[in-house]
Design an enzyme around this catalytic site. Structure first.
Site, short mmCIF file in Angstrom:
data_model
loop_
_atom_site.label_atom_id
_atom_site.label_comp_id
_atom_site.label_asym_id
_atom_site.label_seq_id
_atom_site.Cartn_x
_atom_site.Cartn_y
_atom_site.Cartn_z
N ASP A 90 0.84 -1.19 0.00
CA ASP A 90 0.00 0.00 0.00
C ASP A 90 0.88 1.25 0.00
OD1 ASP A 90 -2.91 1.02 0.41
OD2 ASP A 90 -1.85 1.94 2.08
N TYR A 203 -1.71 11.81 2.65
CA TYR A 203 -2.55 12.09 1.48
C TYR A 203 -2.55 13.58 1.16
CZ TYR A 203 -4.32 7.32 1.73
OH TYR A 203 -4.43 5.95 1.73
N HIS A 259 -6.99 -6.57 -0.79
CA HIS A 259 -5.98 -5.55 -0.49
C HIS A 259 -5.25 -5.86 0.82
CE1 HIS A 259 -4.14 -1.59 -0.72
NE2 HIS A 259 -4.48 -1.37 0.54
#
Length: 281
Positions: A90, A203, A259
């Site tokens: 990730d 982010y 995931h």
């Protein structure tokens, strides 16, 4: 920045750095640590900056990906290693690609799980009409946009004992991957010293920086790309295409997992890493 690090395996073993993603912490790799240590590797698993027990600078700029990549190189130096194997998942994969591109002399071999090379989009854009937005991005972009809002993501995430995050993990993983006792550890990590806000800053920093606009950056380091069968967040085809940018790259289809394959199939992931890193030891 100070990093909290878990280590295992023989002190003189070949070092392997394991990098977690969002919204996890070092514990994401727990199931893979023992097999790697048993294979003779010195396993190094940090909480990355902003996460868990590591330092949490408040500035968004402190989470630019180049700084995160430099953390990994500096961690190797701090522990007395010139070079190390690196495996990542990730967001950790984004950091691993960065340190491998910018500090190739520090990475003996790279393994990434469900994380595309940062320049794969450049390859995709060559095949897209000018100004087009690929439809495949739609399901995974909403939360990135939400995270740009000041204070609201970190405030709302705490509601209902972290209900939304816990539901997201369970709703996108195989049954049993996140039992309640494990989720309690995650909740504790999210709430530690305002960690969720600094986690979200990854982010925000990426949004401020924007994508790299230079030429495509190739990777000469031996690279293994692991692809889970059902990733709801990252397009698998983008991950597979990463090997087009690697001089010595290989894709392995795990044939199972979401995931969160690190939680679902840690022994399978560890076996792939032991075999790959062992071949380059």
């Amino acid at each position: 920045v100070s990093l909290f690090v878990v280590t295992a395996g023989p002190a003189d073993g070949a070092p392997v750095v394991l990098l977690h993603g969002f919204p996890e912490f070092w514990y994401a790799w727990k199931g893979a640590i023992a097999p790697l240590a048993a294979a003779g590797f010195r396993v190094i698993v940090p909480d990355q900056r902003g996460y868990g027990d590591s330092g949490k600078p408040r500035s968004v700029d402190a989470y630019a990906v180049d700084r995160l990549g430099d953390d990994v190189a500096a961690l190797m130096t701090a522990l007395g290693h010139e070079r190390a194997f690196v495996a990542a998942h990730d967001w950790g994969g984004g950091v691993a690609w960065n340190v491998t591109i910018r500090h190739p002399e520090r990475v003996r071999a790279l393994a990434v799980i469900d994380t595309p090379h940062p320049d794969v989009r450049k390859l995709e854009e060559l095949a897209e009409p000018a100004g087009a937005t690929p439809e495949r991005d739609a399901p995974i972009s909403w939360y990135r946009s939400f995270f740009q809002i000041p204070w609201l993501p970190e405030e709302s995430a705490r509601w209902g004992n972290w209900f939304v995050l816990a539901r997201m993990l369970r709703g996108t993983s195989a049954p049993g991957a996140f039992p309640e006792d494990k989720l309690d550890l995650y909740r504790s990590a999210w709430d530690r010293d305002g960690a969720f806000g600094t986690m979200v800053n990854w982010y925000r920093a990426a949004f401020r920086t924007g994508p790299d606009t230079g030429p495509v950056r190739r990777v000469s380091t031996p690279t293994l790309v692991l692809v889970a069968a059902n990733d709801a967040f990252i397009p698998a085809e983008a991950t597979r295409r990463s090997v087009e940018l690697c001089d010595d790259g290989r894709v392995v289809e795990l044939g199972t997992g979401t995931h969160w394959v690190l939680q679902e199939e840690p022994a399978l992931v560890a076996a792939e890493l032991v075999a790959f890193f062992g071949a380059h030891r």
